[in-house]
Write an enzyme that holds these catalytic residues in place. Structure first.
Site, short mmCIF file in Angstrom:
data_model
loop_
_atom_site.label_atom_id
_atom_site.label_comp_id
_atom_site.label_asym_id
_atom_site.label_seq_id
_atom_site.Cartn_x
_atom_site.Cartn_y
_atom_site.Cartn_z
N GLY A 189 53.13 39.57 34.00
CA GLY A 189 54.23 40.53 34.02
C GLY A 189 55.27 40.36 32.95
N ASN A 235 55.42 41.95 30.17
CA ASN A 235 55.77 43.31 29.73
C ASN A 235 56.66 43.99 30.76
OD1 ASN A 235 54.41 44.29 27.11
ND2 ASN A 235 52.84 43.07 28.11
N HIS A 260 48.50 48.21 24.61
CA HIS A 260 47.29 47.47 24.24
C HIS A 260 47.64 46.51 23.11
CE1 HIS A 260 43.03 46.62 23.82
NE2 HIS A 260 43.19 46.72 22.53
#
Ligand code: GRF
Length: 208
Positions: free
Chosen positions: A12, A14, A110
Site C-alpha cells: 500500500g 501507493n 504500472h
C-alpha cells in the site's frame, strides 16, 4: 467532490501516497471513501485504518467460483457509489462487467513506461527484473485507464526514471516508486477530480 475507492493487494505505498496527498491538499476535491483488497492480510488495510478510511475485503477465496467473486466485487463497488476506482498495486483481474460499468472511471499505476515491460506476467518485481535483464537505461511508471486488456487502456501520465549502475530489481523498484509512482497517481487523481482529463479517440487529452 470526487468519491474514490482504492483497490490494493499488498503493502500500500501507493495508497499511502494518495492518503498523504489528500491530507496535504495536493489532491483537491476528492474523498477516499474506501480501500478494497482481495487480501485480508494486506498492510494497505492497516494504512487505511490508520487514516480512518473504511477497509473492505472481497477475496476470491471466499467464493465458490470466480463468477461469484466478480459479482460480489461489482456489487460492492456499486454500494460505495464511487466516481473513480484507483488500482494501486491490485493484482486480481478486474471483472469485464466492472470495466463496462465503470468505463473510463478505473485507473491503474504500472511500474514501467508502457508499452515496455507490461501485459500478462509483468507485475511487481518482475517488471524491474525484465528491465535490468534487457539492459534499458531508462524505466519509469505509467498511469493509464483500465480497459479489458492488460495494461492496454489510454495512457494518462508517465514519468521516466534513470537506471543506475549496480541496480538490483529491489533498488530499481524503490526508485521508480519514489520518483514516479508516488507522484503520478496523486497527480492523476487531482486532474480527474478537477475535470481536466478527457479521452478522445482512445487517447487522453489533459487541460492545462
Ligand atoms: C509495486 O510493485 C508497484 O510498483 C506496483 O504495485 C506494487 C505494490 O505497490 N504499482 P504498493 O506498495 O502496494 O502500492
Amino acid at each position: 467532490m470526487l468519491k474514490v475507492a482504492v483497490m490494493v493487494s499488498g503493502g500500500g505505498t501507493n495508497l499511502q501516497a494518495i492518503i498523504d496527498a489528500v491530507e496535504a491538499g495536493t489532491i483537491t476535491n476528492t474523498e477516499i471513501v474506501a480501500v478494497v483488497s482481495n487480501n485480508k492480510g494486506a498492510y494497505a488495510l492497516e494504512r487505511a485504518k490508520n487514516a480512518g478510511i473504511k477497509g473492505i475485503v472481497v477475496s476470491p477465496k471466499d467464493y465458490e467460483t470466480r463468477e461469484q467473486f466478480n459479482e460480489a466485487l461489482v456489487q460492492q463497488m456499486d454500494l460505495l457509489q464511487v466516481d473513480l476506482i484507483v488500482l494501486a498495486g491490485y493484482l486480481v483481474v478486474i471483472p469485464p462487467a466492472m470495466i463496462d460499468k465503470y468505463e473510463n472511471r478505473i485507473i491503474n499505476i504500472h511500474p514501467s513506461l508502457i508499452p515496455s515491460f507490461c501485459g500478462t506476467g509483468f507485475y511487481g518485481l518482475k517488471v524491474h527484473e525484465a528491465a535490468l535483464e534487457r539492459g534499458v537505461k531508462v524505466v519509469g511508471a505509467t498511469v493509464h485507464f483500465v480497459d479489458k486488456g492488460t495494461d492496454t487502456g489510454p495512457i494518462l501520465l508517465q514519468k521516466a526514471v534513470a537506471v543506475e549502475l549496480g541496480d538490483t530489481p529491489e533498488v530499481l523498484q524503490r526508485r521508480v516508486m519514489e520518483q514516479a509512482e508516488w507522484l503520478l497517481l496523486p497527480q492523476a487523481i487531482d486532474l480527474i477530480a478537477n475535470g481536466k482529463v478527457s479521452i478522445v479517440n482512445g487517447k487522453t487529452v489533459i487541460e492545462d
